[in-house]
Every structure is written in C-alpha cells, then in structure tokens.
Design a protein around this motif. Sequence first.
Motif, PDB file in Angstrom:
ATOM      1  N   LYS A  85       0.753  -1.256   0.103  1.00  0.00           N
ATOM      2  CA  LYS A  85      -0.094   0.016  -0.081  1.00  0.00           C
ATOM      3  C   LYS A  85       0.794   1.324   0.010  1.00  0.00           C
ATOM      4  O   LYS A  85       0.445   2.297  -0.613  1.00  0.00           O
ATOM      5  N   ALA A  86       2.036   1.379   0.521  1.00  0.00           N
ATOM      6  CA  ALA A  86       2.876   2.432   0.748  1.00  0.00           C
ATOM      7  C   ALA A  86       3.594   2.714  -0.596  1.00  0.00           C
ATOM      8  O   ALA A  86       3.900   1.689  -1.363  1.00  0.00           O
ATOM      9  N   GLU A  87       4.285   3.731  -0.539  1.00  0.00           N
ATOM     10  CA  GLU A  87       5.187   3.974  -1.995  1.00  0.00           C
ATOM     11  C   GLU A  87       6.619   4.055  -1.334  1.00  0.00           C
ATOM     12  O   GLU A  87       6.913   4.766  -0.217  1.00  0.00           O
ATOM     13  N   LEU A 122       5.210  -5.229  -0.337  1.00  0.00           N
ATOM     14  CA  LEU A 122       6.375  -4.135  -0.072  1.00  0.00           C
ATOM     15  C   LEU A 122       6.045  -3.516   1.087  1.00  0.00           C
ATOM     16  O   LEU A 122       4.748  -2.721   1.303  1.00  0.00           O
ATOM     17  N   ASP A 123       6.654  -3.538   2.205  1.00  0.00           N
ATOM     18  CA  ASP A 123       6.636  -2.607   3.430  1.00  0.00           C
ATOM     19  C   ASP A 123       7.953  -2.538   4.123  1.00  0.00           C
ATOM     20  O   ASP A 123       8.899  -2.820   3.837  1.00  0.00           O
ATOM     21  N   ILE A 133      13.289  -1.841   4.224  1.00  0.00           N
ATOM     22  CA  ILE A 133      12.342  -1.843   3.600  1.00  0.00           C
ATOM     23  C   ILE A 133      12.401  -3.351   2.928  1.00  0.00           C
ATOM     24  O   ILE A 133      13.323  -3.914   2.521  1.00  0.00           O
ATOM     25  N   VAL A 134      11.247  -4.043   2.944  1.00  0.00           N
ATOM     26  CA  VAL A 134      11.203  -5.607   2.475  1.00  0.00           C
ATOM     27  C   VAL A 134      10.276  -6.014   1.544  1.00  0.00           C
ATOM     28  O   VAL A 134       9.024  -5.469   1.454  1.00  0.00           O
ATOM     29  N   VAL A 199      13.502  -9.758  -0.100  1.00  0.00           N
ATOM     30  CA  VAL A 199      14.708  -8.768  -0.519  1.00  0.00           C
ATOM     31  C   VAL A 199      14.600  -7.771   0.599  1.00  0.00           C
ATOM     32  O   VAL A 199      13.641  -6.846   0.688  1.00  0.00           O
ATOM     33  N   VAL A 200      15.525  -7.429   1.388  1.00  0.00           N
ATOM     34  CA  VAL A 200      15.669  -6.422   2.081  1.00  0.00           C
ATOM     35  C   VAL A 200      16.586  -5.427   1.855  1.00  0.00           C
ATOM     36  O   VAL A 200      17.751  -5.624   1.730  1.00  0.00           O
TER      37      VAL A 200
END
Length: 209
Positions: A85-87, A122-123, A133-134, A199-200
């Motif tokens: 939901k986030a950018e 993506l969060d 960021i994952v 992927v971190v």
Amino acid sequence: MSSQAQNALEENDEALRRQQLGHIVASSRLLTETVNHILSQATLTHRFQSQPPKTVSLDRLTKEVCREVVVPALQKGVEIEYLGKAEFETKGDDFALKQMIRNIIENAVKYSRPHSVVEVSLDVERSKPAAEIVLQVRDQGVGVSDEEKKHIFERFYRSSDNVHPGTGMGLAIAKEVAEHHHAIFRLKDNEPRGLIVEVVFPCDRGKRS
C-alpha cells in the motif's frame, strides 16, 4: 535438439513421433530461456558499469511486474496478488531491479500448485535497530528444504529431484542485482507449505511516502 529432430523425421510411429516433437519444443524453450538469461546478465553487467544510480520507485516497478506476469501465471492456474500500500523509493537501476523482481515472482509461479496464490508485498520493518524496506514474495508451492536453501542462489544449481524445467540462473541473477543495491535475501518457510522470499533494503537507501 538436432538429434531429436532427426529421430522425429525418421519415426513412423505417430504417437512416438509426437512425443519426440514435444521433447524438441521443451528443449527449444529451455534454450530460449538460457539465452535470455545470459543476455540479461550481460546487459546488467554493462549497466552496473556505465549507468549512474537514480531515484527508483520500488512499488511502481513491483506493480508493473505483477501486471506483466499475471496472464502467464493465470494460464498455469496461479493468481498473483499485490498487497503493498505504501510508496517506496531507492537509489539504483530501474531495469536491473525490475529484472530481479520478475525473476523472483516468475520463480514463485513456476513452483506454485494450480489454484494457488502468489502474494507480493512491499513494506517497512521498524523492529530492527535500523528500519528496513522488505519486498516479500510468498508462494504455496512445494517449498525448499533447509539444505537446498544454501544453494538455490548458485548459478546453474538444480536439485536432483527438481522436475520443473529451468536454467538455474534466475535467482543467481536476482542475487547479483540485490547485492549491487546493498540488499540481502532472506528465505523462510511459508505455512502450511511453500516458500517466502524476501529482499531486504536498508532504509537509509529508500524513502517511504
């Protein structure tokens, strides 16, 4: 492939000839995938050496890949669901990052069971000493043993019991892209079955809005 084609030309049994033609088609697809991966890696190597990093929207790239692979996935009976939901923004190469995301999602689709879902999210994780960021891709497929987890990023690695066609290059290329962007991979078991690939990215290289 040449030997298979020659045998098919000389075969009089129609059923056997169709089987041989099927082997030729499968070999052709594998060869095409191999060449595409080799060309992709050559392109990435060139871009890493010649292209300066720029601001890249991770959420936009991820949603683009989901839209591009949704039809081939549905043809295999697998749904793709994007849950982010986030950018998020990071510094890097948009072509390379998109290739990495595609390789991960396509790999998840390949090993998924029919009528299952591949979830992509993506969060940001703030529980660590530094926020991260994952990018997470969860499938409901056969899963990966702990021993195999040690090897699946190796170039050309194929487990002995793997019945799915492939080059063993997709995740190796994805790992190279991640390392170029100072990101790491984490592999986890999904419940009740399947694999979670993460992927971190360090948060100081990204921006959330």
